[in-house]
Design a protein around this motif. Structure first.
Motif, PDB file in Angstrom:
ATOM      1  N   PRO A   1     -78.328  37.770 -14.075  1.00 29.99           N
ATOM      2  CA  PRO A   1     -77.020  37.529 -14.693  1.00 29.99           C
ATOM      3  C   PRO A   1     -77.159  37.124 -16.163  1.00 29.99           C
ATOM      4  N   GLY A   2     -76.294  37.689 -16.993  1.00 29.71           N
ATOM      5  CA  GLY A   2     -76.341  37.421 -18.428  1.00 29.71           C
ATOM      6  C   GLY A   2     -76.834  38.607 -19.231  1.00 29.71           C
ATOM      7  N   VAL A   3     -77.421  39.612 -18.547  1.00 31.05           N
ATOM      8  CA  VAL A   3     -77.901  40.787 -19.267  1.00 31.05           C
ATOM      9  C   VAL A   3     -76.707  41.554 -19.830  1.00 31.05           C
ATOM     10  N   THR A   4     -76.821  42.011 -21.048  1.00 30.93           N
ATOM     11  CA  THR A   4     -75.766  42.782 -21.697  1.00 30.93           C
ATOM     12  C   THR A   4     -76.262  44.207 -21.930  1.00 30.93           C
ATOM     13  N   PRO A   5     -75.353  45.140 -22.238  1.00 31.66           N
ATOM     14  CA  PRO A   5     -75.823  46.493 -22.556  1.00 31.66           C
ATOM     15  C   PRO A   5     -76.844  46.509 -23.686  1.00 31.66           C
ATOM     16  N   ARG A   6     -76.637  45.633 -24.663  1.00 36.71           N
ATOM     17  CA  ARG A   6     -77.563  45.609 -25.796  1.00 36.71           C
ATOM     18  C   ARG A   6     -78.940  45.094 -25.373  1.00 36.71           C
ATOM     19  N   THR A   7     -78.981  43.979 -24.628  1.00 40.95           N
ATOM     20  CA  THR A   7     -80.278  43.429 -24.214  1.00 40.95           C
ATOM     21  C   THR A   7     -80.957  44.320 -23.172  1.00 40.95           C
ATOM     22  N   LEU A   8     -80.148  45.032 -22.360  1.00 37.63           N
ATOM     23  CA  LEU A   8     -80.726  45.954 -21.391  1.00 37.63           C
ATOM     24  C   LEU A   8     -81.475  47.073 -22.103  1.00 37.63           C
ATOM     25  N   LEU A   9     -80.859  47.672 -23.114  1.00 36.80           N
ATOM     26  CA  LEU A   9     -81.525  48.750 -23.845  1.00 36.80           C
ATOM     27  C   LEU A   9     -82.740  48.232 -24.602  1.00 36.80           C
ATOM     28  N   ASP A  10     -82.626  47.040 -25.196  1.00 36.78           N
ATOM     29  CA  ASP A  10     -83.782  46.456 -25.897  1.00 36.78           C
ATOM     30  C   ASP A  10     -84.966  46.318 -24.947  1.00 36.78           C
ATOM     31  N   MET A  11     -84.694  45.853 -23.727  1.00 41.55           N
ATOM     32  CA  MET A  11     -85.755  45.673 -22.733  1.00 41.55           C
ATOM     33  C   MET A  11     -86.408  47.010 -22.400  1.00 41.55           C
ATOM     34  N   LEU A  12     -85.600  48.050 -22.223  1.00 39.67           N
ATOM     35  CA  LEU A  12     -86.127  49.365 -21.863  1.00 39.67           C
ATOM     36  C   LEU A  12     -86.924  49.990 -23.003  1.00 39.67           C
ATOM     37  N   VAL A  13     -86.462  49.813 -24.218  1.00 34.61           N
ATOM     38  CA  VAL A  13     -87.138  50.403 -25.375  1.00 34.61           C
ATOM     39  C   VAL A  13     -88.444  49.674 -25.680  1.00 34.61           C
ATOM     40  N   GLN A  14     -88.427  48.356 -25.527  1.00 34.21           N
ATOM     41  CA  GLN A  14     -89.632  47.564 -25.804  1.00 34.21           C
ATOM     42  C   GLN A  14     -90.598  47.543 -24.627  1.00 34.21           C
ATOM     43  N   GLY A  15     -90.157  48.052 -23.472  1.00 35.34           N
ATOM     44  CA  GLY A  15     -91.044  48.090 -22.311  1.00 35.34           C
ATOM     45  C   GLY A  15     -91.354  46.720 -21.747  1.00 35.34           C
TER      46      GLY A  15
END
Length: 345
Positions: free
Chosen positions: A99-113
């Motif tokens: 809980p607390g994940v946003t679309p922006r932080t989700l994509l950052d996580m995926l891009v940074q691995g």
């Protein structure tokens, strides 16, 4: 003419109003979209996990997140991935969101691995057989080494075997992080590379005139020190005892090598017949080092093997409190044995 001018004015006003409304709607949509990027995404469970396989298309990644438990429209996620310009940079891996994940932080996580990693402790002093059991019991670790003998295991991690037990002691004990469903061979490759790196670095700083001809000799001695040492601050002294024995051709006479040679036949009790039965790991009957390490040594034991204490001790005996009594002569050693092992005075 007047009616035509009036129609033109009304048409221009309507067009202007339409443009204004379109601009307002676009601004509102942009404001909503910008706000949506930083709003927490609703989740259908406390933790949502997803494994992104190599080559998965960005649209499929968005859809997979929604199936996994993110409660939003997958078209919105995919649109964000695409419009960000980073969709092609999404990395494969094992991820989890809370809980607390946003679309922006989700994509950052995926891009940074930034994967959700598990950890595994491969302990020093353990044998490869014991490590195999640890690897087999590790959660979400794919077992690819289970059916491999030592030679095949070494080949799988990029090494060649020089003997039947050459795999023993060749992997560095440490805590390793891994992603879900990765092969246990991936962990072992890292452990093998780490041992090679640490061993070569320690060999380069070894004391002069040691009776050790190769880094492999140092690894064998380090494994014995690992099994014989009750206290970390005595490693260098234990090393000195064995180095001194090697220098004068005295057998190492260490029980852990015999126990290792017995393998699964060892029932916890070392008997006199075990000491008097010849074998490659019987360091009472055979001089020099055994043919292979007997466990996975720590870096501290490797360093102790290559930099022994300045001591003339040839013997040591456990005091019963975790420490050892070191002696230079057999008479002194016998007195120590009588005091600490037989309860004498």
């Amino acid at each position: 003419m007047g009616r035509r001018a009036s129609w033109i004015r009304r048409t221009a006003w309507a067009l202007g109003l339409g443009v204004l409304l379109a601009a307002l709607l676009a601004a509102a949509a942009s404001w909503w979209a910008w706000r949506w990027l930083d709003q927490p995404l609703p989740l259908r469970q406390p933790v949502v996990e997803l494994s992104v396989e190599p080559g998965t298309a960005p649209r499929a990644v968005a859809e997979a997140w929604v199936r996994a438990g993110i409660d939003t429209d997958p078209r919105l996620l995919f649109a964000w991935f695409r419009l960000s310009g980073q969709a092609a940079r999404i990395r494969a891996g094992s991820y989890e969101v809370e809980p607390g994940v946003t679309p922006r932080t989700l994509l950052d996580m995926l891009v940074q691995g930034r994967e959700a990693l598990l950890t595994l402790r491969l302990p020093e002093g353990a044998t490869l057989r014991e490590w195999r059991a640890v690897l087999a019991a590790a959660p979400d670790l794919t077992s690819a080494s289970a059916g491999l003998d030592d030679a095949a295991l070494l080949a799988a991690v990029g090494a060649a075997a020089d003997g039947p037990r050459w795999a023993e002691g060749r992997f560095f004990p440490d805590t390793y992080a891994y992603s879900r469903r990765v092969s246990d061979l991936t962990v072992l490759r890292r452990a093998f590379a780490a041992m090679q790196r640490h061993l070569q670095a320690a060999w380069a700083t070894r004391a002069p005139d040691l009776p050790l001809k190769t880094p492999e000799d140092a690894l064998i001695l380090a494994s014995i020190i690992e099994k014989e040492t009750g206290r970390a601050d005595e490693r260098a002294l234990v090393s000195a005892v064995f180095i001194n024995r090697l220098r004068i051709g005295m057998p190492l006479q260490t029980d852990p090598t015999i126990i290792y040679g017995l393998g699964e036949a060892f029932d916890g009790n070392l008997r006199k017949r075990d000491l008097t039965t010849d074998g490659p790991y019987n360091t009472y009957l055979r001089g020099g080092l055994p043919p292979s390490p007997i466990a996975m040594p720590s870096l501290a034991s490797i360093q102790a093997a290559l930099n022994p204490a300045a001591s003339k001790a040839l013997y040591f005996v456990a005091r019963g409190d975790g420490s050892s009594q070191f002696s230079e002569t057999l008479d002194a050693h016998n007195r120590a044995v009588n005091k600490y092992q037989r309860g004498g005075r």
